[in-house]
Design a protein around this motif. Structure first.
Motif, PDB file in Angstrom:
ATOM      1  N   GLU A  85       0.830  -1.200   0.000  1.00 25.08           N
ATOM      2  CA  GLU A  85       0.000   0.000   0.000  1.00 25.08           C
ATOM      3  C   GLU A  85       0.866   1.252   0.000  1.00 25.08           C
ATOM      4  O   GLU A  85       0.607   2.208  -0.745  1.00 25.08           O
ATOM      5  N   LEU A  86       1.902   1.247   0.819  1.00 20.06           N
ATOM      6  CA  LEU A  86       2.759   2.424   0.930  1.00 20.06           C
ATOM      7  C   LEU A  86       3.572   2.634  -0.341  1.00 20.06           C
ATOM      8  O   LEU A  86       3.681   3.752  -0.853  1.00 20.06           O
ATOM      9  N   ALA A  87       4.134   1.553  -0.886  1.00 15.40           N
ATOM     10  CA  ALA A  87       4.973   1.672  -2.083  1.00 15.40           C
ATOM     11  C   ALA A  87       4.143   2.038  -3.314  1.00 15.40           C
ATOM     12  O   ALA A  87       4.483   2.975  -4.054  1.00 15.40           O
ATOM     13  N   ASP A  88       3.048   1.303  -3.551  1.00 14.25           N
ATOM     14  CA  ASP A  88       2.273   1.483  -4.787  1.00 14.25           C
ATOM     15  C   ASP A  88       1.450   2.761  -4.790  1.00 14.25           C
ATOM     16  O   ASP A  88       1.212   3.344  -5.857  1.00 14.25           O
ATOM     17  N   ASN A  89       1.004   3.192  -3.617  1.00 18.05           N
ATOM     18  CA  ASN A  89       0.057   4.315  -3.577  1.00 18.05           C
ATOM     19  C   ASN A  89       0.664   5.633  -3.124  1.00 18.05           C
ATOM     20  O   ASN A  89       0.041   6.681  -3.307  1.00 18.05           O
ATOM     21  N   VAL A  90       1.843   5.584  -2.520  1.00 21.19           N
ATOM     22  CA  VAL A  90       2.457   6.821  -2.031  1.00 21.19           C
ATOM     23  C   VAL A  90       3.833   7.044  -2.644  1.00 21.19           C
ATOM     24  O   VAL A  90       4.111   8.087  -3.246  1.00 21.19           O
ATOM     25  N   ILE A  91       4.724   6.051  -2.529  1.00 20.31           N
ATOM     26  CA  ILE A  91       6.120   6.249  -2.945  1.00 20.31           C
ATOM     27  C   ILE A  91       6.270   6.255  -4.463  1.00 20.31           C
ATOM     28  O   ILE A  91       6.804   7.202  -5.052  1.00 20.31           O
ATOM     29  N   VAL A  92       5.814   5.182  -5.123  1.00 19.72           N
ATOM     30  CA  VAL A  92       5.998   5.063  -6.575  1.00 19.72           C
ATOM     31  C   VAL A  92       5.311   6.191  -7.345  1.00 19.72           C
ATOM     32  O   VAL A  92       5.902   6.761  -8.272  1.00 19.72           O
ATOM     33  N   PRO A  93       4.050   6.559  -7.022  1.00 16.88           N
ATOM     34  CA  PRO A  93       3.437   7.678  -7.764  1.00 16.88           C
ATOM     35  C   PRO A  93       4.237   8.969  -7.692  1.00 16.88           C
ATOM     36  O   PRO A  93       4.286   9.730  -8.667  1.00 16.88           O
ATOM     37  N   ARG A  94       4.875   9.219  -6.560  1.00 17.22           N
ATOM     38  CA  ARG A  94       5.691  10.435  -6.440  1.00 17.22           C
ATOM     39  C   ARG A  94       6.936  10.335  -7.320  1.00 17.22           C
ATOM     40  O   ARG A  94       7.364  11.323  -7.928  1.00 17.22           O
ATOM     41  N   LEU A  95       7.533   9.142  -7.402  1.00 16.00           N
ATOM     42  CA  LEU A  95       8.713   8.954  -8.254  1.00 16.00           C
ATOM     43  C   LEU A  95       8.340   9.065  -9.725  1.00 16.00           C
ATOM     44  O   LEU A  95       9.125   9.573 -10.540  1.00 16.00           O
ATOM     45  N   GLN A  96       7.148   8.595 -10.077  1.00 25.49           N
ATOM     46  CA  GLN A  96       6.736   8.607 -11.476  1.00 25.49           C
ATOM     47  C   GLN A  96       6.441  10.006 -12.000  1.00 25.49           C
ATOM     48  O   GLN A  96       6.287  10.193 -13.201  1.00 25.49           O
ATOM     49  N   ARG A  97       6.368  10.978 -11.123  1.00 26.38           N
ATOM     50  CA  ARG A  97       6.149  12.356 -11.574  1.00 26.38           C
ATOM     51  C   ARG A  97       7.362  12.893 -12.320  1.00 26.38           C
ATOM     52  O   ARG A  97       7.241  13.803 -13.158  1.00 26.38           O
ATOM     53  N   THR A  98       8.547  12.357 -11.978  1.00 26.99           N
ATOM     54  CA  THR A  98       9.777  12.879 -12.572  1.00 26.99           C
ATOM     55  C   THR A  98      10.402  11.932 -13.594  1.00 26.99           C
ATOM     56  O   THR A  98      11.082  12.380 -14.503  1.00 26.99           O
TER      57      THR A  98
END
Length: 497
Positions: A359-372
């Motif tokens: 939940e933390l990786a897929d919904n919080v961490i990865v989406p933030r990384l995918q912005r850049t």
């Protein structure tokens, strides 16, 4: 405190068992090629695997240590906990498992919060982020409870201090969970579920025989033990006088029922991962049968413990299961059953870690990384594994600082905040056409913060359990907001069945 005379036998069995878990977990981990494989095993679980994994995950240290401890400390009134839980399990398999599996498949959901965000698309992002954070927060305590349970078992057997025992349990569960993810967890859960069932079935059978054939015990039968204890022990309402007081005890003890109605993400994920409807029917039968045996065995362990040790014979009520095992069986057999106890802690800890980290990786961490920049499947998998380790470390810290070391109390807190809150949302998602994204978001926000408030104010022990009150408050919020708002026909899935 008692010690196994042939301690080396216990060590050998534990080492072999843990080596099997780690080896099997790494072997299963070789099949993991993507974050979807890591989090939901490709939605291809056989029914019996899903059922045994769901049961092992649900019952954990709470069923082998917490529930017998409640009955040992309270007598007959404590059995309402088992009755409420069993009714919740039956209803979840009969009414929720198949509709939830089909709805999640239709939404192409990979995780629990992914399902909620797609089912309620109008506020999907808000729902996904808030629910992920809430799950991770409460699961810190839930995983911590499993570490406490493992530590109590090691203390009873070897006299290892609780703080060191928690660290040892942590060291056992982390390696294979980080590497293998959901796939390794569910298959190791199957083994643990069978070992747990053996312990829950055989310990009461041998315990009843033991108290009848050993005159040195505190009482020669369960009925005598209850009669010799305080009057509240032989009362189904814990000695409460009057209808309202008695109903409060029964509802409070049975309020674990509410969390089983689809609101526990670690169990809902098992429903979502079942291969097809035919396998879902098999899973239902296996899950209900396993639960019937477990919820008879666990309270009986507590009642037999009263007869063997007396109501004040143990310094910690949740030591009754390991203490009874050591008293009843040869060291080798006791080692096998205590392995079952530790298996319960591991089965829940690993499942909660995978779910919380996903939940933390897929919904919080990865989406933030995918912005850049674009994130590859390999990197997403690596992030999931590292997040699992990080979540586990915080859970270990929570186990050290939590004010109560009673498993029943710690698990009950997470059960109210997550299980009783999200049960209302899942029920609305499956069975109501009018229940919409605004109602879902309002329900989860109110449920989470109400649970925290209720426990901080101390109302859990003076008025009613947070599990009951959170479920009732969430139902009211869901009903009122659903009446005042309409679902978005474009972005929300409104078809039912």
């Amino acid at each position: 405190m008692q010690y196994v005379n042939a301690g080396s036998q216990f060590v050998v069995i534990m080492v072999l068992y843990v080596a099997f878990l780690i080896g099997f977990g790494f072997w299963q981990g070789r099949k993991v090629k993507s974050s979807e494989d890591y989090s939901i095993a490709g939605r291809s679980l056989p029914g019996w695997v899903a059922a045994l994994s769901e049961r092992a995950t649900a019952e954990s240290s709470w069923c082998l240590l917490g529930l017998p401890g409640v009955v040992y400390a309270a007598g007959l009134s404590g059995t309402w906990t088992a009755i409420g839980s069993f009714l919740g399990v039956v209803l979840s398999w009969l009414l929720i498992a198949r509709p939830l599996r089909k709805d999640a498949e239709r939404c192409r959901a990979v995780t629990f919060t992914d399902y909620l965000s797609k089912r309620f698309g109008a506020m999907g992002t808000w729902i996904k982020v808030f629910s992920s954070c809430a799950i991770v927060f409460f699961f810190f305590f839930y995983v911590g409870a499993q570490l406490i349970g493992g530590a109590k078992t090691f203390y009873t057997v070897f006299g290892i201090p609780l703080n060191l025992g928690m660290l040892l349990t942590f060291a056992i569960v982390i390696p294979y969970t980080m590497y293998g993810g959901f796939g390794s967890v569910v298959y190791t859960d199957c083994v643990q579920a069978l070992v747990m069932l053996g312990a829950l079935f055989l310990a009461p059978v041998f315990g009843v025989w033991y108290i009848h054939t050993h005159p040195e015990v505190w009482a020669s039968s369960i009925s005598e033990a209850l009669a010799r204890s305080a009057p509240s022990y032989s009362s189904w309402t814990g000695g409460a006088v009057g209808f309202f007081a008695g109903a409060t005890v029964v509802i409070g003890e049975g309020s674990w029922f509410f969390g089983f109605l689809g609101g526990l993400p670690q169990l809902a994920t098992r429903f979502m991962a079942i291969r097809d409807d035919r396998e879902a029917c098999l899973a239902r039968n296996v899950g209900i049968l396993w639960s019937a045996c477990a919820y008879i065995g666990a309270p009986l362990i507590g009642l037999v413990g009263i007869a063997v040790f007396g109501p004040t014979g143990l310094s910690d009520q949740e030591m009754v299961t390991p203490s009874l095992m050591l008293r009843l069986f040869h060291p080798m057999l006791a080692s096998l059953f205590l392995t079952g106890a530790i298996a319960a802690m591991l089965s829940t800890a690993d499942s909660l870690l995978v779910l919380a980290s996903t939940e933390l990786a897929d919904n919080v961490i990865v989406p933030r990384l995918q912005r850049t920049r674009e994130v590859s499947q390999e990197r997403m998998l690596r992030i999931s594994r590292l997040t699992t380790g990080a979540v586990a470390c915080v859970a270990l810290l929570a186990a050290y600082v939590v004010p109560s070391k009673l498993i029943n109390t710690v698990v009950g807190y997470a059960w109210a905040g997550i299980g009783c809150t999200f049960s209302v949302i899942v029920l609305g998602a499956i069975f109501s056409r009018r229940f919409n994204s605004k109602a879902a978001f309002a329900t989860m926000v109110v449920g989470v913060f109400f649970t925290i408030y209720w426990n901080l104010m101390g109302y859990e022990s003076t008025i009613m359990t947070a599990r009951t009150m959170t479920f009732v408050v969430c139902c009211v919020v869901a009903f009122v907001v659903s009446l005042l708002t309409e679902p978005d026909p474009v972005s929300e899935v409104t078809k039912i069945g």
